[in-house]
Design a protein around this motif. Sequence first.
Motif, mmCIF file in Angstrom:
data_model
loop_
_atom_site.group_PDB
_atom_site.id
_atom_site.type_symbol
_atom_site.label_atom_id
_atom_site.label_comp_id
_atom_site.label_asym_id
_atom_site.label_seq_id
_atom_site.Cartn_x
_atom_site.Cartn_y
_atom_site.Cartn_z
ATOM 1 N N THR A 102 0.765 -1.112 -0.032
ATOM 2 C CA THR A 102 -0.072 -0.130 -0.044
ATOM 3 C C THR A 102 0.925 1.189 0.078
ATOM 4 N N ASN A 103 1.981 1.180 0.926
ATOM 5 C CA ASN A 103 2.809 2.277 0.982
ATOM 6 C C ASN A 103 3.430 2.608 -0.444
ATOM 7 N N TYR A 105 2.271 1.884 -3.475
ATOM 8 C CA TYR A 105 1.235 2.322 -4.348
ATOM 9 C C TYR A 105 0.999 4.150 -3.947
ATOM 10 N N ASN A 106 1.160 4.423 -2.725
ATOM 11 C CA ASN A 106 0.742 5.647 -2.383
ATOM 12 C C ASN A 106 2.090 6.396 -2.961
ATOM 13 N N HIS A 107 3.311 5.823 -2.651
ATOM 14 C CA HIS A 107 4.351 6.545 -3.065
ATOM 15 C C HIS A 107 4.439 6.841 -4.609
ATOM 16 N N SER A 110 -0.782 6.836 -6.153
ATOM 17 C CA SER A 110 -2.111 6.497 -6.181
ATOM 18 C C SER A 110 -2.938 6.340 -7.272
ATOM 19 N N ILE A 111 -2.213 6.076 -8.300
ATOM 20 C CA ILE A 111 -3.027 6.007 -9.579
ATOM 21 C C ILE A 111 -2.743 4.405 -10.359
ATOM 22 N N PRO A 112 -3.926 4.050 -10.571
ATOM 23 C CA PRO A 112 -3.660 2.590 -11.461
ATOM 24 C C PRO A 112 -2.899 2.235 -12.468
ATOM 25 N N TYR A 137 -5.098 -2.232 -8.105
ATOM 26 C CA TYR A 137 -4.413 -1.267 -8.832
ATOM 27 C C TYR A 137 -4.241 -1.300 -10.061
#
Length: 215
Positions: A102-103, A105-107, A110-112, A137
């Motif tokens: 999750t971190n 993806y956010n880093h 946060s875009i698929p 994602y």
Amino acid sequence: MTLDEIAIKYETDKGTTSPFDSTHGYAPMYDKLLSKWRDKSIRMLEIGICMEYTRGGQSVNMWYEYFTNATIYTFDYVDMKHVENDRVHFFQGDQSDRIVLTNMYNHFGSIPFEFILEDGSHNHDHQMISLGHLFKYVKKGGYYILEDMSIPEHDVCCIRNDDTYKAIKNFIDTGKIMSEHMTDEEIDYLEKNIKGIEILHDIQDAYATAIITKK
């Protein structure tokens, strides 16, 4: 150049020839699947970019040359920051840790992603956790590519993870995900959002890659 020619150029085992015992030859298959995005501004994620006994990053070089306008996001347990450049980004962590994923993806904004390619530890539990957590994602109509599933009753050069192959094959046959390594929410999401899965054997007929298409 074709993707296979580029793979051979950078000595990645995704090519039909390579210096490694684990040559898989996935590149021609991927070329057919992914060529529609070759000049597009896509986002892709590759899990697992370090190759044992080398500096690593062979596949990153391949993708960088093949996808001329893509932003390439990469992840590995090993520090691979040296792969970073104008279009390549790296995050270090454990693919079996959902908080870390999750971190990551956010880093990465946060875009698929148009597609995620999982070529990490090859441990069955890690493969299932990563698929369960990361599939959300992937963009609609995109792909999750799960590499190097050992084919049951076939000789292999390296790690065995037959249970991954069996889990994917079971979904193809029944539409159900069976895995003790996924949460109920992950299983429900996968069953509702997988459009289809194609299993492709490598040139050794030892391992396979699963092309999982999202609805």
